[in-house]
Motif scaffolding. Sequence first.
Motif, short mmCIF file in Angstrom:
data_model
loop_
_atom_site.label_atom_id
_atom_site.label_comp_id
_atom_site.label_asym_id
_atom_site.label_seq_id
_atom_site.Cartn_x
_atom_site.Cartn_y
_atom_site.Cartn_z
N ILE A 8 0.94 -1.06 0.02
CA ILE A 8 -0.03 0.22 0.01
C ILE A 8 0.92 1.23 -0.06
O ILE A 8 1.74 1.50 1.10
CB ILE A 8 -1.06 0.07 1.31
CG1 ILE A 8 -1.82 -1.06 1.26
CG2 ILE A 8 -1.64 1.23 1.28
CD1 ILE A 8 -2.08 -2.00 2.37
N LEU A 39 -7.71 -1.30 3.29
CA LEU A 39 -6.22 -1.07 3.46
C LEU A 39 -5.47 -0.76 4.74
O LEU A 39 -4.43 -0.48 5.05
CB LEU A 39 -5.85 0.16 2.44
CG LEU A 39 -6.31 0.04 0.95
CD1 LEU A 39 -5.56 1.08 0.00
CD2 LEU A 39 -5.88 -1.47 0.49
N VAL A 44 -4.26 4.57 7.07
CA VAL A 44 -4.66 5.32 6.06
C VAL A 44 -5.07 6.51 6.56
O VAL A 44 -4.99 7.78 6.16
CB VAL A 44 -5.92 4.64 5.57
CG1 VAL A 44 -7.08 5.33 4.79
CG2 VAL A 44 -5.73 3.47 4.38
N TYR A 210 -8.12 6.13 -3.03
CA TYR A 210 -7.40 4.92 -3.17
C TYR A 210 -7.06 4.41 -4.62
O TYR A 210 -6.76 3.25 -4.89
CB TYR A 210 -8.34 3.73 -2.51
CG TYR A 210 -8.77 4.10 -1.01
CD1 TYR A 210 -7.88 4.10 0.02
CD2 TYR A 210 -10.01 5.10 -0.88
CE1 TYR A 210 -8.55 4.56 1.27
CE2 TYR A 210 -10.08 5.42 0.44
CZ TYR A 210 -9.43 5.18 1.51
OH TYR A 210 -9.93 5.72 2.61
N VAL A 221 -2.28 3.19 -5.70
CA VAL A 221 -2.28 2.92 -4.30
C VAL A 221 -1.82 1.33 -3.91
O VAL A 221 -0.94 1.32 -2.91
CB VAL A 221 -3.46 3.44 -3.47
CG1 VAL A 221 -2.99 3.17 -2.14
CG2 VAL A 221 -3.47 4.83 -3.70
N VAL A 222 -2.38 0.62 -4.52
CA VAL A 222 -2.33 -0.81 -4.45
C VAL A 222 -1.40 -1.68 -5.27
O VAL A 222 -1.78 -1.58 -6.77
CB VAL A 222 -3.53 -1.53 -3.95
CG1 VAL A 222 -3.40 -2.92 -3.50
CG2 VAL A 222 -4.22 -0.89 -2.67
N LEU A 332 -11.42 -3.66 -3.97
CA LEU A 332 -10.49 -3.14 -2.66
C LEU A 332 -11.00 -3.59 -1.26
O LEU A 332 -10.22 -4.03 -0.42
CB LEU A 332 -10.62 -1.49 -2.74
CG LEU A 332 -9.59 -0.90 -3.73
CD1 LEU A 332 -9.97 0.81 -3.65
CD2 LEU A 332 -8.29 -1.12 -3.21
N ARG A 341 1.09 -7.68 4.63
CA ARG A 341 0.84 -6.16 4.16
C ARG A 341 2.23 -5.39 4.35
O ARG A 341 2.86 -5.63 5.40
CB ARG A 341 -0.37 -5.33 4.65
CG ARG A 341 -1.70 -6.10 4.36
CD ARG A 341 -2.87 -5.66 5.01
NE ARG A 341 -3.98 -6.26 4.43
CZ ARG A 341 -5.10 -5.51 4.37
NH1 ARG A 341 -5.18 -4.32 4.26
NH2 ARG A 341 -6.04 -6.16 3.61
N TYR A 343 3.68 -1.07 3.79
CA TYR A 343 3.31 0.25 3.63
C TYR A 343 4.62 1.15 3.20
O TYR A 343 5.43 0.88 3.90
CB TYR A 343 2.52 0.98 4.68
CG TYR A 343 1.11 0.16 5.12
CD1 TYR A 343 0.06 0.70 4.72
CD2 TYR A 343 1.18 -1.02 6.12
CE1 TYR A 343 -0.99 0.16 5.13
CE2 TYR A 343 0.02 -1.24 6.35
CZ TYR A 343 -1.13 -0.93 5.91
OH TYR A 343 -2.45 -1.47 6.30
#
Length: 345
Positions: A8, A39, A44, A210, A221-222, A332, A341, A343
Motif C-alpha cells: 500500500i 487497506l 490510512v 485509493y 495505491v495498491v 478493494l 501487508r 506500507y
Amino acid sequence: MSTGHLTIDLTALAENWRALDAMTAGETAAVVKADGYGLGTAPVARTLARAGARRFFTAVAEEGAAVRAALGPGPMIGVFSGHMAGDSELIRDHALTPMLNSVDQVLRHFETLPQHPFGIQLDSGMNRLGMEPAEWAALREPVLQQRPALIMSHLACADDPDHFMNEKQLRAFREMTDGLDIPRSLSATGGTLLGPEYHFELTRPGVGLYGGHPFADARPVVTLDLPVIQTREVLPGETVGYGNHWTAQRPSHIATVAAGYADGLPRIMAPRLGLWHGDQRFPLAGRISMDLITVDITGMEGEMPEFLSLLGPHQGVDDVAEAAGTIGYEILTSLGARYARSYLS
C-alpha cells in the motif's frame, strides 16, 4: 512467503487527496469506512491527516471509534449511519458526529446526547439514507436551533457526468438548504469531478483516494503479488483444475499461485483475468479455487519468478473489477486478511 503480498503506497494515497483537494475552494474531507477501503484504518487515516484532512467519515460508529483511536482528539469523525440504537456511548466516548438520517434519529440524539455535535443527512433523490423534504421541513427549525455541524446528501449517479440525476439532485439539495449558514456537502469523488457547483463547503472523496474510478488521474495505491508455489509441464489434451475446465491445446507451462476466492478474488473473473510478470501478461488456466490459481505461463521469458502480479502498473483495481463484472470498491474492500501487508511512505 506462502501468502500474497499487498503493498500500500501511502505517498500515493496522500497525493490523491491533495489532488482532489486542489480541485475545490472549500474543505476536503476523507472517507475511511470499511477499514480504510480494506487497506487499514490506522495507517490510512493517519496518512490523510498528515496530508491535511481534518474531517473523516465512516459508515458506522464502531468504525468511527477505530479512527478516533488512530487519530486522537481533534479531527471531526462523521458517521453516515447516524445515531443508531445502542450507539450513544460510542458516539459520546469517542467524540463522533452522527449524520442524523430520520426523525427517530433526531429524537434519539437530542434526548440521549443533548449538546453533542451532530450533522444532518437529507435525501435529495437517492432514496437510501436521509430525511425526505417533507420530514426536513417539519424538523428544520428545531434542528437548526441546535446548530448542526454539517448538512449533507449523496449523489446516486455522479460517476456518469451526463446523467440527468446529477442536476436533479443538485436542485433538490439547494431547495432544502439554500440560505442556511451551515456547511454543506453533496459530493464524494464523482461529485468533486463534476465541478464547482457541486462542491459547496465540503467535499468528501472516498474511492478516488485509493486509486479507483472515476478519478482517472489518481495514482495507483495498491499492488498485489502472488507467490508461485509450483510449476509443471502439461501435455496437449491434459486438463487443469476443478471440473476439467481448461484443456491444454499445446505443450503448456502451468504455474500455481497462492490466492483464491478466500482472498477476495471472485471465481467468476477467471476467464477474463491475467497475471503479470514484468511487461508480460499470462492468462489463467482453469478456475479460481479457494486458495489457488493456475496460470498459463507458456513462453515466459527469463528466470521463473517467485511472484506473479495481480495488481500493479499494468492492471489496477478497476481492471480486475471489470474482469469480475463488478466495481473497484468491491475489489478493494474484499482484499483478504491472509495477505502479508507492507506500507510505503
